[in-house]
Motif scaffolding. Sequence first.
Motif, PDB file in Angstrom:
ATOM      1  N   LYS A 137       0.824  -1.224   0.000  1.00  0.00           N
ATOM      2  CA  LYS A 137       0.000   0.000   0.000  1.00  0.00           C
ATOM      3  C   LYS A 137       0.853   1.267   0.000  1.00  0.00           C
ATOM      4  CE  LYS A 137      -4.125  -1.905   2.256  1.00  0.00           C
ATOM      5  NZ  LYS A 137      -4.982  -1.889   3.471  1.00  0.00           N
ATOM      6  N   PRO A 146       1.528   3.275  -4.909  1.00  0.00           N
ATOM      7  CA  PRO A 146       1.164   4.595  -5.462  1.00  0.00           C
ATOM      8  C   PRO A 146       2.355   5.356  -6.031  1.00  0.00           C
ATOM      9  CG  PRO A 146       0.075   4.241  -3.352  1.00  0.00           C
ATOM     10  CD  PRO A 146       1.067   3.124  -3.517  1.00  0.00           C
ATOM     11  N   ALA A 161       2.590   6.648  -9.947  1.00  0.00           N
ATOM     12  CA  ALA A 161       2.818   8.059 -10.293  1.00  0.00           C
ATOM     13  C   ALA A 161       4.012   8.198 -11.248  1.00  0.00           C
ATOM     14  CB  ALA A 161       3.063   8.867  -9.022  1.00  0.00           C
TER      15      ALA A 161
END
Length: 423
Positions: free
Chosen positions: A300, A304, A308
């Motif tokens: 988690k 991300p 990105a």
Amino acid sequence: MISKKLEKLKRLARKDFMINFFSLTVFQGIELLIPLITIPFIINKVGAEKFGLISFAVVFSYFFQLIIDFGFNTISTRDISIHKNDIRKTTQIFNNTINSKLILSVFCFIIFIIIVFCFEKFNSNIEVFIFTFISLIGQSLIPIWFFQGLQESKYLTILSFIGRFSYLLLILIFLKTENDYLLIPVFNSIGYFISAILAFIIINKKHKIIFSLITIKDFKEQLYKGKFMFLSEIKLYFISYLNVLLLGLISGNIAVAYFVGAEKIIRAISNLFVPIQNSLFPVLATNLNNNKLETTRLIKKGLPIAIAFLLLFSVFLFLFSEHIIVLILGVEMNNSVIVFKILSLVPLLTFLDLFFGKQILLNLNKEKQFFKVILIIAIINIPLIYYFISNFGYIGASISQLITQILLVIGMFYYSYKALKTN
């Protein structure tokens, strides 16, 4: 005392991961660099049509390579990583995998020859198809899965350099005119078989693993273990490669050249991030089965950031697509620019597809869910590809591939999220 030992083991694990990651990065760098050098050179020497023919032969032969591999590259990597400290078990896994591939190679070659001789599309260039098939057998016999499972990817880097450099050198020296196009699959075969032979020598000398034949029972057990992964990879063929096959049959070799020229660059760029996936696979195979909660937290946090970065990278590819195509493929392949633009999101989508599918679902032994996603997408994909190629040619092939990749990510994410939440 125990905590110090645990901390030492963690440091060693991190060190092994970094060495493995670096080696795989160099390995993928070589695999990226060689096509970037050879593709424009080949197009310049033999022309777009012959390049399209060879690309079509590779895609057709790759179907049989999947049968030869039979999911072993993933399953055997996992098994080797789990039993890497047990020499008896690793020897058994090695021999079961190699023998199974050899048996399947003979079976596939017989079927392949029958098809090639029976259909005019193939027998008009029979030598190209036969030598292309032989080169893919050589590629299948390189035990990448063995070195990845042991986290000894430095050997893959050395083998890749020797094999691919041999291919590059032969191409640059002997490929002179359009009539020399048959040399391309021949030289490819030589490069792969050099790597395979050297790999067997290293395995024998370093790990004292001696090749031995297996029983029919062992062969059947190996097929049973790999069946879900094999079926998934066959479905992936209908997702990732069927478009080239249909494009060649419907629109011809020139259309294949425009599509494959751009798609190979995109695929090579996507493979730059494969070292991360391959380095993580044996690590997550252990961590997800020993400490699911902590591993989920790390996922988690890290995912991300990766998304990105890859999104920005895809934007860069889209904006500079024309410059990239002209620089690598030349002005005569300018029609590939639109293909490159459409596929510029593929590096991000491929990373997510592999992460949710291979890293999470397979390491949590969710082969059935993994297979289910690919099966559904493959069924959707066949009419999708036919429609877009029939109406829009190589541009349609690009659109259908993009849609397919998006659907794959959605499906893999859905089941991996459920699996992590349950576990």
